[in-house]
Write an enzyme that holds these catalytic residues in place. Sequence first.
Site, PDB file in Angstrom:
ATOM      1  N   LYS A  80       0.832  -1.200   0.000  1.00 55.00           N
ATOM      2  CA  LYS A  80       0.000   0.000   0.000  1.00 55.00           C
ATOM      3  C   LYS A  80       0.873   1.259   0.000  1.00 55.00           C
ATOM      4  CE  LYS A  80      -3.714  -2.548   2.181  1.00 55.00           C
ATOM      5  NZ  LYS A  80      -4.463  -2.919   3.382  1.00 55.00           N
ATOM      6  N   GLN A  98      -4.903  -1.375   9.549  1.00 57.04           N
ATOM      7  CA  GLN A  98      -4.635  -2.711   9.004  1.00 57.04           C
ATOM      8  C   GLN A  98      -5.137  -3.782   9.976  1.00 57.04           C
ATOM      9  OE1 GLN A  98      -3.274  -3.373   5.864  1.00 57.04           O
ATOM     10  NE2 GLN A  98      -3.893  -5.459   6.339  1.00 57.04           N
ATOM     11  N   ASP A 152     -11.082   2.624   3.447  1.00 51.81           N
ATOM     12  CA  ASP A 152     -11.227   1.165   3.379  1.00 51.81           C
ATOM     13  C   ASP A 152     -12.705   0.778   3.264  1.00 51.81           C
ATOM     14  OD1 ASP A 152      -9.236  -0.676   3.174  1.00 51.81           O
ATOM     15  OD2 ASP A 152      -8.770  -0.758   5.319  1.00 51.81           O
TER      16      ASP A 152
END
Length: 283
Positions: free
Chosen positions: A53, A97, A120
């Site tokens: 990422k 995460q 997200d």
Amino acid sequence: MPAKIIDGKALAAALRAELAIEVQALTARGHRPGLAVILAGDNAASRVYVRNKVKACEETGVRSELLEFPGSVTEAELLACIARLNADAGTHGVLVQLPLPKQINESRVLAAVSPAKDVDGFHTENLGALVAGTPGFVACTPGGVMKMLEHEGIELRGKRAVVVGRSTIVGKPVSLLLLQKDATVTICHSRTVGLAEITRQADVLVAAVGKDNLITAEMVKPGACVIDVGMNRLPDGKLVGDVDYAGVREVAGWITPVPGGVGPMTVAMLISNTVRSARQRAG
Ligand code: NDP
């Protein structure tokens, strides 16, 4: 004739190149997109995902900030970090995460991310927007799957779509997105009886389970589009999906490989959501 391979790696690279142009324009106007990534604990797979990422940010010109915490981090520390990032005008996306260390309540932490920075798409406000069909951030993997279908020009209206897996981050959102495109959607899960009978009806089959070789050639309708979201590490270290690639390739009309399919698209959609957040902020 073997299935057409949908090259997620190439499609993601093209998408990133387009995004880089927009990042340049936003940066020139003083609105450089910024993504903050929170990584807690020492999960090896998480580390690889985060590295990818951050690399994608670098390639597209997005500013990235990696905030690392030890496995002993407290929930209060993570919440304080998120509060700071929510308030920071230069941060347009905040990503936590997963998985988080076991002493942390994941739902509480995800709920703390501002929905406007939830690139997200995991916040209940954005999930609710998806159910209601109103604008919001769409989770990156489901968004990437839809981009692949769109790019291949696969008609969804009136078609039968079967999604295997009902998680909040993949199975459910991808089902809702397919429904939005007027597909007739069936969702299967671990308690589904007669899985093969159902998958054989699918014009579009999405596998998001996490079990290698779950979907075999006999379970696929000839000419169907098979999207393999699964990522499974075999004992020999090889990365494979949920689909028996060699077998299904002989039956399907389209197929996504693992690696090089949905994975790179997920990262590209994260950048896309971050750029969108910066664009919205820039007005
Ligand atoms: P989850 O474990 O949260 O969900 C798996 C789903 O599969 C559950 O709904 C479960 O059913 C269902 N399931 C389990 N066994 C069976 C079975 N035998 N038959 C039918 N359904 C079954 O996983 P995720 O959704 O988070 O991820 C799914 C896969 O996708 C994983 O391999 C993950 O690594 C991968 N992934 C890949 C990404 C990418 O970028 N390519 C991104 C995110 C995930 P039940 O609800 O009944 O338990």
